[in-house]
Scaffold this motif. Structure first.
Motif, short mmCIF file in Angstrom:
data_model
loop_
_atom_site.label_atom_id
_atom_site.label_comp_id
_atom_site.label_asym_id
_atom_site.label_seq_id
_atom_site.Cartn_x
_atom_site.Cartn_y
_atom_site.Cartn_z
N UNK A 20 -22.23 0.08 -154.93
CA UNK A 20 -23.65 -0.21 -154.70
C UNK A 20 -23.92 -1.70 -154.91
N UNK A 21 -23.37 -2.27 -155.97
CA UNK A 21 -23.51 -3.72 -156.22
C UNK A 21 -23.02 -4.51 -155.02
N UNK A 22 -21.90 -4.11 -154.46
CA UNK A 22 -21.34 -4.80 -153.29
C UNK A 22 -22.28 -4.73 -152.10
N UNK A 23 -22.91 -3.58 -151.89
CA UNK A 23 -23.86 -3.44 -150.79
C UNK A 23 -25.03 -4.41 -150.94
N UNK A 24 -25.55 -4.51 -152.17
CA UNK A 24 -26.68 -5.41 -152.42
C UNK A 24 -26.27 -6.86 -152.19
N UNK A 25 -25.11 -7.25 -152.70
CA UNK A 25 -24.67 -8.64 -152.56
C UNK A 25 -24.30 -9.00 -151.12
N UNK A 26 -23.75 -8.06 -150.38
CA UNK A 26 -23.46 -8.30 -148.96
C UNK A 26 -24.76 -8.52 -148.18
N UNK A 27 -25.75 -7.69 -148.47
CA UNK A 27 -27.06 -7.83 -147.83
C UNK A 27 -27.69 -9.17 -148.18
N UNK A 40 -31.44 -20.01 -154.04
CA UNK A 40 -31.59 -19.99 -155.49
C UNK A 40 -32.07 -18.67 -156.06
N UNK A 41 -32.23 -17.66 -155.22
CA UNK A 41 -32.72 -16.36 -155.66
C UNK A 41 -31.55 -15.52 -156.16
N UNK A 42 -31.75 -14.87 -157.29
CA UNK A 42 -30.74 -13.99 -157.87
C UNK A 42 -31.00 -12.57 -157.37
N UNK A 43 -29.99 -11.92 -156.80
CA UNK A 43 -30.11 -10.53 -156.34
C UNK A 43 -29.30 -9.66 -157.28
N UNK A 44 -29.90 -8.57 -157.74
CA UNK A 44 -29.19 -7.72 -158.68
C UNK A 44 -29.56 -6.26 -158.54
N UNK A 45 -28.94 -5.46 -159.40
CA UNK A 45 -29.12 -4.01 -159.39
C UNK A 45 -29.48 -3.55 -160.79
N UNK A 81 -34.53 -10.65 -157.18
CA UNK A 81 -34.78 -9.44 -156.41
C UNK A 81 -33.88 -8.37 -156.99
N UNK A 82 -34.49 -7.22 -157.31
CA UNK A 82 -33.75 -6.12 -157.94
C UNK A 82 -33.85 -4.88 -157.07
N UNK A 83 -32.72 -4.20 -156.88
CA UNK A 83 -32.67 -2.92 -156.18
C UNK A 83 -32.34 -1.86 -157.21
N UNK A 84 -33.11 -0.77 -157.21
CA UNK A 84 -32.91 0.31 -158.18
C UNK A 84 -31.93 1.34 -157.61
N UNK A 85 -30.77 1.41 -158.22
CA UNK A 85 -29.66 2.20 -157.67
C UNK A 85 -29.95 3.69 -157.57
N UNK A 86 -30.38 4.30 -158.62
CA UNK A 86 -30.55 5.77 -158.62
C UNK A 86 -31.56 6.24 -157.58
N UNK A 87 -32.76 5.66 -157.50
CA UNK A 87 -33.70 6.12 -156.47
C UNK A 87 -33.18 5.93 -155.05
N UNK A 88 -32.47 4.84 -154.80
CA UNK A 88 -31.92 4.61 -153.46
C UNK A 88 -30.84 5.64 -153.16
N UNK A 100 -27.71 1.15 -145.25
CA UNK A 100 -28.88 0.80 -144.45
C UNK A 100 -30.13 0.71 -145.33
N UNK A 101 -30.31 1.67 -146.22
CA UNK A 101 -31.47 1.67 -147.11
C UNK A 101 -31.43 0.49 -148.07
N UNK A 102 -30.26 0.17 -148.60
CA UNK A 102 -30.11 -0.99 -149.49
C UNK A 102 -30.55 -2.24 -148.74
N UNK A 103 -30.08 -2.42 -147.51
CA UNK A 103 -30.44 -3.61 -146.75
C UNK A 103 -31.95 -3.66 -146.51
N UNK A 104 -32.56 -2.53 -146.18
CA UNK A 104 -34.01 -2.51 -145.97
C UNK A 104 -34.75 -2.92 -147.23
N UNK A 105 -34.32 -2.41 -148.39
CA UNK A 105 -34.97 -2.76 -149.64
C UNK A 105 -34.80 -4.24 -149.94
#
Length: 128
Positions: A20-27, A40-45, A81-88, A100-105
């Motif tokens: 899941x972390x990889x999906x967020x970072x690829x996006x 300069x934006x930090x993307x995380x999970x 920017x944070x993506x919440x793993x369990x709800x996704x 696809x959902x990770x990228x949309x978020x």
């Protein structure tokens, strides 16, 4: 004999959280190539949604459980920017749908952060 079931380079050894972390970072990297202002934006999970206590964060997502959030820069910390793993993961039926959902978020949250429409951040937003 005790030891790992599979060597680290075999996909079996990669956890769902790591995937899941990889999906967020690829996006995030796809968006950074398109929009330099995200450099300069930090993307995380995070596992589950948090509630902003002092107005520092904003959450958005479908239904009542948010899928992502934005934490504005403050105190020397960058925007995040944070993506919440369990709800996704609970909304996705398989790995492709999860990606696809990770990228949309990620797109939605980046758009929120920049004050843009999601289609401006990724012209293919909503077309898949």
């Amino acid at each position: 004999m005790r030891g790992p079931v599979a060597p680290p380079q075999v996909p079996l050894a990669i956890s769902r959280a790591d995937t899941f972390d990889s999906l967020v970072h690829e996006s995030a990297e796809r968006l950074r190539r398109r929009l330099p202002q995200l450099a300069g934006v930090d993307f995380g999970v995070q596992e589950v949604p948090w509630l902003p206590r002092d107005g520092a964060g904003e959450m958005s997502g479908s239904d009542s459980v948010p899928l992502g959030g934005v934490i504005r820069a403050r105190g020397g910390q960058p925007d995040r920017v944070v993506v919440f793993r369990r709800p996704v993961e609970l909304r996705a039926r398989d790995r492709d749908e999860c990606a696809q959902l990770v990228h949309e978020v990620v797109v939605e949250q980046a758009a929120e952060l920049l004050g843009l429409a999601p289609e401006s951040v990724d012209p293919r937003y909503g077309q898949d």
